[in-house]
Design a protein around this motif. Structure first.
Motif, mmCIF file in Angstrom:
data_model
loop_
_atom_site.group_PDB
_atom_site.id
_atom_site.type_symbol
_atom_site.label_atom_id
_atom_site.label_comp_id
_atom_site.label_asym_id
_atom_site.label_seq_id
_atom_site.Cartn_x
_atom_site.Cartn_y
_atom_site.Cartn_z
ATOM 1 N N THR A 1 0.847 -1.186 0.000
ATOM 2 C CA THR A 1 0.000 0.000 0.000
ATOM 3 C C THR A 1 0.888 1.243 0.000
ATOM 4 O OG1 THR A 1 -1.904 1.076 1.038
ATOM 5 C CG2 THR A 1 -0.195 0.185 2.511
ATOM 6 N N LEU A 2 0.301 2.379 -0.270
ATOM 7 C CA LEU A 2 1.043 3.628 -0.340
ATOM 8 C C LEU A 2 1.324 4.180 1.051
ATOM 9 C CD1 LEU A 2 -0.956 5.397 -3.205
ATOM 10 C CD2 LEU A 2 1.226 4.187 -3.401
ATOM 11 N N PHE A 3 2.297 5.053 1.136
ATOM 12 C CA PHE A 3 2.514 5.761 2.389
ATOM 13 C C PHE A 3 1.300 6.651 2.672
ATOM 14 C CE2 PHE A 3 6.810 4.376 1.673
ATOM 15 C CZ PHE A 3 7.242 4.103 2.959
ATOM 16 N N PRO A 4 1.084 6.970 3.924
ATOM 17 C CA PRO A 4 -0.203 7.539 4.342
ATOM 18 C C PRO A 4 -0.752 8.623 3.417
ATOM 19 C CG PRO A 4 1.181 7.214 6.239
ATOM 20 C CD PRO A 4 2.023 6.903 5.038
ATOM 21 N N VAL A 5 -1.927 8.285 2.916
ATOM 22 C CA VAL A 5 -2.686 9.246 2.108
ATOM 23 C C VAL A 5 -3.958 9.599 2.857
ATOM 24 C CG1 VAL A 5 -3.912 9.607 -0.052
ATOM 25 C CG2 VAL A 5 -1.730 8.374 -0.066
ATOM 26 N N ALA A 6 -4.569 8.591 3.432
ATOM 27 C CA ALA A 6 -5.850 8.798 4.110
ATOM 28 C C ALA A 6 -5.685 8.921 5.627
ATOM 29 C CB ALA A 6 -6.777 7.634 3.781
ATOM 30 N N ALA A 7 -4.408 9.115 6.060
ATOM 31 C CA ALA A 7 -4.132 9.344 7.495
ATOM 32 C C ALA A 7 -4.586 8.181 8.360
ATOM 33 C CB ALA A 7 -4.767 10.645 7.969
ATOM 34 N N TYR A 8 -4.445 6.951 7.865
ATOM 35 C CA TYR A 8 -4.767 5.775 8.671
ATOM 36 C C TYR A 8 -3.497 5.041 9.054
ATOM 37 C CZ TYR A 8 -6.766 1.371 10.244
ATOM 38 O OH TYR A 8 -7.104 0.286 11.006
ATOM 39 N N PHE A 9 -2.618 4.737 8.073
ATOM 40 C CA PHE A 9 -1.413 3.977 8.344
ATOM 41 C C PHE A 9 -0.258 4.885 8.746
ATOM 42 C CE2 PHE A 9 -3.410 1.019 5.158
ATOM 43 C CZ PHE A 9 -3.636 -0.030 6.034
ATOM 44 N N ALA A 10 0.496 4.441 9.750
ATOM 45 C CA ALA A 10 1.784 5.061 10.035
ATOM 46 C C ALA A 10 2.792 4.611 8.984
ATOM 47 C CB ALA A 10 2.260 4.653 11.428
ATOM 48 N N ASP A 11 3.872 5.373 8.799
ATOM 49 C CA ASP A 11 4.889 4.981 7.826
ATOM 50 C C ASP A 11 5.417 3.571 8.100
ATOM 51 O OD1 ASP A 11 4.535 7.451 6.771
ATOM 52 O OD2 ASP A 11 6.544 8.203 7.210
ATOM 53 N N SER A 12 5.633 3.250 9.365
ATOM 54 C CA SER A 12 6.149 1.925 9.716
ATOM 55 C C SER A 12 5.146 0.826 9.371
ATOM 56 C CB SER A 12 6.486 1.872 11.203
ATOM 57 O OG SER A 12 5.319 2.126 11.995
ATOM 58 N N SER A 13 3.859 1.146 9.404
ATOM 59 C CA SER A 13 2.845 0.147 9.055
ATOM 60 C C SER A 13 2.876 -0.165 7.568
ATOM 61 C CB SER A 13 1.456 0.646 9.446
ATOM 62 O OG SER A 13 1.374 0.863 10.849
ATOM 63 N N VAL A 14 3.078 0.870 6.747
ATOM 64 C CA VAL A 14 3.152 0.657 5.299
ATOM 65 C C VAL A 14 4.326 -0.256 4.954
ATOM 66 C CG1 VAL A 14 3.552 1.787 3.078
ATOM 67 C CG2 VAL A 14 1.991 2.804 4.749
ATOM 68 N N THR A 15 5.479 -0.013 5.588
ATOM 69 C CA THR A 15 6.647 -0.860 5.343
ATOM 70 C C THR A 15 6.386 -2.293 5.786
ATOM 71 O OG1 THR A 15 8.107 1.043 5.627
ATOM 72 C CG2 THR A 15 9.100 -1.147 5.819
ATOM 73 N N ALA A 16 5.762 -2.454 6.953
ATOM 74 C CA ALA A 16 5.479 -3.796 7.474
ATOM 75 C C ALA A 16 4.506 -4.542 6.580
ATOM 76 C CB ALA A 16 4.932 -3.685 8.898
ATOM 77 N N ILE A 17 3.497 -3.852 6.036
ATOM 78 C CA ILE A 17 2.527 -4.508 5.138
ATOM 79 C C ILE A 17 3.235 -5.019 3.888
ATOM 80 C CG2 ILE A 17 0.549 -4.094 3.622
ATOM 81 C CD1 ILE A 17 -0.449 -2.115 5.817
ATOM 82 N N GLY A 18 4.155 -4.224 3.328
ATOM 83 C CA GLY A 18 4.889 -4.676 2.157
ATOM 84 C C GLY A 18 5.745 -5.887 2.441
ATOM 85 N N THR A 19 6.354 -5.941 3.638
ATOM 86 C CA THR A 19 7.198 -7.084 3.998
ATOM 87 C C THR A 19 6.362 -8.341 4.195
ATOM 88 O OG1 THR A 19 8.808 -5.623 5.048
ATOM 89 C CG2 THR A 19 8.846 -7.948 5.698
ATOM 90 N N VAL A 20 5.278 -8.219 4.950
ATOM 91 C CA VAL A 20 4.417 -9.379 5.222
ATOM 92 C C VAL A 20 3.660 -9.802 3.963
ATOM 93 C CG1 VAL A 20 2.406 -10.163 6.544
ATOM 94 C CG2 VAL A 20 4.217 -8.841 7.664
ATOM 95 N N GLY A 21 3.342 -8.830 3.106
ATOM 96 C CA GLY A 21 2.592 -9.143 1.892
ATOM 97 C C GLY A 21 3.401 -9.829 0.810
ATOM 98 N N ALA A 22 4.743 -9.901 0.954
ATOM 99 C CA ALA A 22 5.586 -10.621 -0.002
ATOM 100 C C ALA A 22 5.580 -12.096 0.380
ATOM 101 C CB ALA A 22 6.993 -10.061 0.010
ATOM 102 N N GLN A 23 4.695 -12.859 -0.236
ATOM 103 C CA GLN A 23 4.459 -14.244 0.158
ATOM 104 C C GLN A 23 4.960 -15.231 -0.908
ATOM 105 O OE1 GLN A 23 0.188 -13.884 0.851
ATOM 106 N NE2 GLN A 23 0.546 -13.497 3.023
ATOM 107 N N HIS A 24 4.964 -16.490 -0.543
ATOM 108 C CA HIS A 24 5.444 -17.538 -1.455
ATOM 109 C C HIS A 24 4.504 -18.737 -1.367
ATOM 110 C CE1 HIS A 24 8.407 -19.685 -3.891
ATOM 111 N NE2 HIS A 24 8.216 -20.730 -3.094
#
Length: 274
Positions: free
Chosen positions: A61-84
């Motif tokens: 997801t993008l870095f906060p646009v709608a003021a919901y996610f913290a920057d650290s949350s966006v990074t964590a979602i990208g890491t966890v979302g890289a699945q196999h």
């Protein structure tokens, strides 16, 4: 004395006549012509085997646009979302093609359509770095029911009946991916789906043995790469819709196929060999 000479001459002449008669009676048979399989012609067939492969779905997801996610949350979602995802199963289907034999070389064009049976899913959960102990979860599933290939073949004859070949061309399949995101912070939800008829590539090697009367048996290995497909969604919801928060989902798919088959060639010339 004269009588003796006459008798001897009669014996010699008689022996020569018998030998001449024997020589006249002998003859040599023409060599038998053995048919040699010729690979030129149109053929159809069937195959069965196994596939094992992998997919790498990704959610970001993008870095906060709608003021919901913290920057650290966006990074964590990208890491966890890289699945196999790994998948294996039985594959099988039908083949058709045409060969041209030029001396000991065989050139061909072949197409097939098969049940593919690729299917798998993954789920990952992690704690928001900013907001423990609340968590988020990313779910992904990937499938492809069928696979078609259109390939060239080039080979050489190890013997008149034994063909060794390399093959390569296009691979086509409908790749489906389903994705979802949820969290326990505010009950956030998001989802996306991919339905994409992918055109990738395939390459492999094989061997085919002619058993006679137009029939042949084959075994081959193919590697398939269908590339990556992606989509974006703006249906993020935390009780109210936040369409400015964009998610991106993507998936690639690669597979190995080993299969055996039988082909029947229609007509085509038969070359005589002494």
């Amino acid at each position: 004395m004269n009588k003796f000479l006459l008798a001897a001459a009669s014996v010699v002449l008689g022996t020569a006549s018998v030998q001449a008669a024997d020589l006249a009676a002998h003859y040599t048979k023409a060599p038998v012509m053995a048919p040699v399989y010729n690979w030129t012609g149109f053929y159809v067939g069937g195959n069965v085997g196994g596939q094992w492969g992998s997919a790498n779905p990704a959610t970001t997801t993008l870095f906060p646009v709608a003021a919901y996610f913290a920057d650290s949350s966006v990074t964590a979602i990208g890491t966890v979302g890289a699945q196999h995802i790994n998948s294996s199963g039985v594959t099988g289907g039908f083949t058709a093609g045409y060969n041209w034999q030029v001396n000991n070389a065989v050139l061909g064009l072949e197409g097939d359509i098969n049940y593919f049976g690729f299917k798998g899913s993954a789920s990952s959960t992690a704690v928001y770095p900013c907001c423990a102990p609340t968590t988020f979860t990313v779910n992904s599933s990937v499938s492809a029911d069928w696979l078609a290939t259109i390939r060239g073949r080039i080979g050489f004859l190890a013997t008149p009946s034994w063909l060794i070949y390399a093959t390569g061309g296009a691979a086509i399949a409908e790749v489906r991916g389903n994705f979802s995101f949820t969290d326990t912070f505010a009950g956030a939800t998001e989802s996306g789906a991919i339905r994409d008829t992918r055109v990738g590539w395939t390459a492999g090697v094989g061997g085919e043995y002619a058993v006679g009367n137009g029939w042949s048996l084959k075994a081959e290995y193919l590697y398939v790469d269908l590339g990556r497909s992606s989509m974006t969604s703006n249906n993020f919801n935390v009780g109210v819709a936040l369409p400015a928060q964009t998610f991106t989902h993507s998936v690639d798919l690669k597979s190995n196929i080993v299969r055996v088959g039988v082909n029947y060639k229609f007509g085509g010339p038969v070359v005589a060999r002494y």
